[in-house]
Structure formats: C-alpha cells, structure tokens
Design a protein around this motif. Sequence first.
Motif, short mmCIF file in Angstrom:
data_model
loop_
_atom_site.label_atom_id
_atom_site.label_comp_id
_atom_site.label_asym_id
_atom_site.label_seq_id
_atom_site.Cartn_x
_atom_site.Cartn_y
_atom_site.Cartn_z
N ASP A 20 0.83 -1.21 0.00
CA ASP A 20 0.00 0.00 0.00
C ASP A 20 0.86 1.26 0.00
O ASP A 20 0.62 2.19 -0.76
N LYS A 21 1.86 1.29 0.88
CA LYS A 21 2.71 2.48 0.99
C LYS A 21 3.42 2.75 -0.33
O LYS A 21 3.51 3.89 -0.78
N LEU A 42 0.83 4.02 -2.97
CA LEU A 42 0.42 5.38 -2.67
C LEU A 42 1.54 6.37 -2.92
O LEU A 42 1.31 7.47 -3.48
N TYR A 74 1.03 10.16 -2.63
CA TYR A 74 0.35 10.13 -1.33
C TYR A 74 1.22 9.43 -0.28
O TYR A 74 2.03 8.56 -0.60
N GLU A 75 1.01 9.81 0.95
CA GLU A 75 1.65 9.15 2.08
C GLU A 75 0.58 8.42 2.87
O GLU A 75 -0.41 9.03 3.31
N LYS A 76 0.77 7.13 3.07
CA LYS A 76 -0.25 6.36 3.79
C LYS A 76 -0.30 6.78 5.25
O LYS A 76 0.71 6.96 5.91
N ASP A 131 -5.04 3.07 9.50
CA ASP A 131 -6.25 2.34 9.12
C ASP A 131 -7.47 2.98 9.77
O ASP A 131 -7.43 3.37 10.94
N CYS A 141 -4.83 8.93 4.01
CA CYS A 141 -3.54 9.23 3.41
C CYS A 141 -3.39 10.74 3.35
O CYS A 141 -4.35 11.49 3.58
N VAL A 174 -8.93 6.62 1.63
CA VAL A 174 -8.65 5.67 0.56
C VAL A 174 -9.48 4.41 0.77
O VAL A 174 -9.46 3.82 1.86
N LYS A 211 -9.62 0.77 -0.48
CA LYS A 211 -8.85 -0.24 -1.21
C LYS A 211 -9.71 -1.49 -1.37
O LYS A 211 -10.28 -2.00 -0.41
N TYR A 229 -7.55 1.40 -5.85
CA TYR A 229 -7.60 2.39 -4.78
C TYR A 229 -8.43 3.58 -5.24
O TYR A 229 -8.14 4.21 -6.26
#
Length: 444
Positions: A84-85, A88, A93-95, A98, A110, A123, A125, A184
Amino acid sequence: MAKQNPAKASPAHNHPMRGSVGILQSDTLSIQAGCFGVSEPTSSEECKLNDVTVSAITPVASTITPTPDFDDDPYLLTTPDITDKQTLNEHGYEKGSDMCSQMQGQIFDCYREENGVRKRFAVKKVWKKLCESGIACEDGMNFIVESDIVKEAFILNLLTVKNELPADYIVRFVDLFEDDNATYLVTECGGDQTLKQFVDAAHEYRKNGTLGANEWRKTVKYVMWQLSVIVIWMHRDMHCCHLDLSMENIRVKNGTFIANKSADAVTINPKLTVQIADLGSAEVFNVETNANFQCGKAGMTGNYQYSAPQVYNNMVYDARKADVYQLGCILFHLSFFAPMYRYQESAIDASFQCIQRNDVMSLIEMRNLQKLASKKLIALLCSMVNTKEKNRASVDDIMQHSYFAAYYRKYAPRLDKVSEKQKTKNEQNKQIMQKFPFYSINYG
C-alpha cells in the motif's frame, strides 16, 4: 448476521464494468475511450476520468504480494498489504492509519502536499479478485455483493466534479489508481467519525443528563434535513440512488459537544455537517428508458436487515423508495438512540411486527420511548418505513412534511433554483451522458 446470499468462492464471473466503463487488466487500469469524456491511458500511464486525471501504474511483479486464494483464510484478504505504501507513494500520497475494514478490502487515510498544505484524504482499497468475482468477506464467510469500485468512481466524479453539489453533503472524488492486486479510490476524508459514532457519543451525554432533549431533537432534524437535501438532488436532478444508506456510510464533520460548565450541560457544535460516503452500491438511472427507477440489485453490503423489504426479499423495486426506507431507519436510530429492530423477520422480532403493521407508535410504547417521540416524528417515520412500497413517501414528500415545515419554508425556493440549474446542465450534457454506464435491469 445480515441476510445475504452465501457464495461459493471458486467460480468467477465477468466483471460488471467489463465492456461498458472500464477493464481492470493485470498491468494497467484501462478505461475505454469515448465513455463520458474518458480517454485511453497515455504514454505517461495516466487516463482522464471526466477531465480528472486517473493514474495508472505498471506494477513490478517482484514487489507485489499475490492476493491469497479464496481457499485461504478469508481474513488474509483484508490484512493491510505492505505494498500500500509503495503504491500510494508512486501516486504522490503518504499512507496514514487504518480507519476500518470493509467487505472487499480496507479503508485508511492518506496525506498529500497541496500548495504547501498537508491535506488528508480517505482511501478505499478493494481487492481485484473479490471485486471481479462479486465476492465479499465478512465474519469468515463469503457473500455475493453488487458493488463496484470503478463504477463508484465514475458516479462520484459525475456528482462531485462534473456537477455542482447543492451543498457539501457527499464526499468528493479525488483519484483512482491500481496495483497488481488492488484498486484504490481516493476521496475527500469527510469528517473524523461516522454518524453511528456521533450518535453513540450523544447517547452517553443523554444518559448522564448533560445533553438536553430539545438540543438533541434540534440536531436530529438538522442532520435529517441535510440528508434529505442531498438525496432529493440525487433522485430528482441526477437520477442517482445510493442503495446503501446507513449510519456507518455517513460521515460527520464538526460533531463536537461543547461544555457549558456553569449549567452542567453540553450543546452540539452548530457547524455540524454530514457527508454521504461509500457509493459502491449506487446506480444512475436512464429515465428515458426506466422512468420508475426499477432496480433488481440484491446482495448489498452493510446492515442488510435495514434494506427495504423489497430489497431484502430479492424483488424488483423502486430504487428511490429503497433509499427512503433506509433514511427512515436512520431517522429512528437518531431519534431514539437504537435501531428500529434487529431482524426483518416478524416471527422472531416484535419490533418488526409493528413496522409491518405501519404502527410505529406501538413500537415506541413497547420499548418505552415515548419521551423522545412527537406526533410529527411518528407520522414522518410511518410514511418513510411503510413496508408497502407504493404507500411509502418520496424524498419530496419528506421535505414537505410538517416535521420540516420551518426548513422547507426557508429553503424551498433555493432548492428549486438549484434544481432548475441542474436541469439546464443535464440538457447540455445529454449527448455525452448517452455513453454513461446507466443501471440496466436484467429481468432474466
């Protein structure tokens, strides 16, 4: 457990968007040309979703963890993915952290720098394997659902980017991209809590005596008016139905409780607003061929027992009336701090027996909720949760109900102007909308 159709995990059927809106390929997100202003991905691996750039990446196979087979533990399908990181970051984007799980994947926040400001987004997913197969996982079981993230992106973009919302009551579309295993959808974050969380907090203040009954009634009416404003615009002007309205799918902004120490009481922030989120089950209807919004979608996500009885029993139904029933369930929960019933089965739930008789007052008396009720509220609830669809109110009926008399007198002229403006824009967009992925009912 919500009533849904258990699905065998192995067979996969065609992706519902294949051949109409988008093709989720293994190496890129390819959206077909000519579909409501959508162009093919360029050499820079970007495509246009109604003039909004939708990024597409070519995943590196060695860095992607394969999606587990359905025979594996279904909880693995909603486990946070280490990729994911990376995905993104490749899209700027920066995750963050949750937020919650959802039946085909996960929701998290994010961040992205915009003009020197660090902005927060949500986000959604979704695992491709689940989405393409129409499968969702909940409590260790697999279910058939009719939800599609690519179509959700198209509808969100239509509502929040290509057209002007009457008020900021739907989370706005931001971006859509994919990697090998997941798609995403990036949207406006839409507050820091759900309507359910806000109501639970309010209930605690009610129980300790610091939140007055009149303050809460005022807030309930304000929230329901906001929801009615956006839903009537969706129904009347955009021919769109949400089909999964719930306390969990509504976000709350500025839902804070302000302490008045001298009076040992709290009031609710007057800047409170709500935003509808998660349009994964939403549909747009072509009123030239389906003027009555006839719909046959079943297998909805979330609290399926609060779907309209026609949806619950897998019948063809008016999608607008299905939204109204769910709004009625929300109004009851807001007003009385509890769900209207637990099971949509009269044999085992006395509360639902009352709803079947359209006797909300008896339900309220049975549960000793009279102190929170009013004649206007009860009359409105009866009109919204009538199990007979033809007798159920429309959103227009709701807004003109005596419960909302003061709001309607003040805001009706403004809403009429918004509607006329939207009709003009719809006429201008009529040609390109011919290629929009309208809902098509299959009577077979």
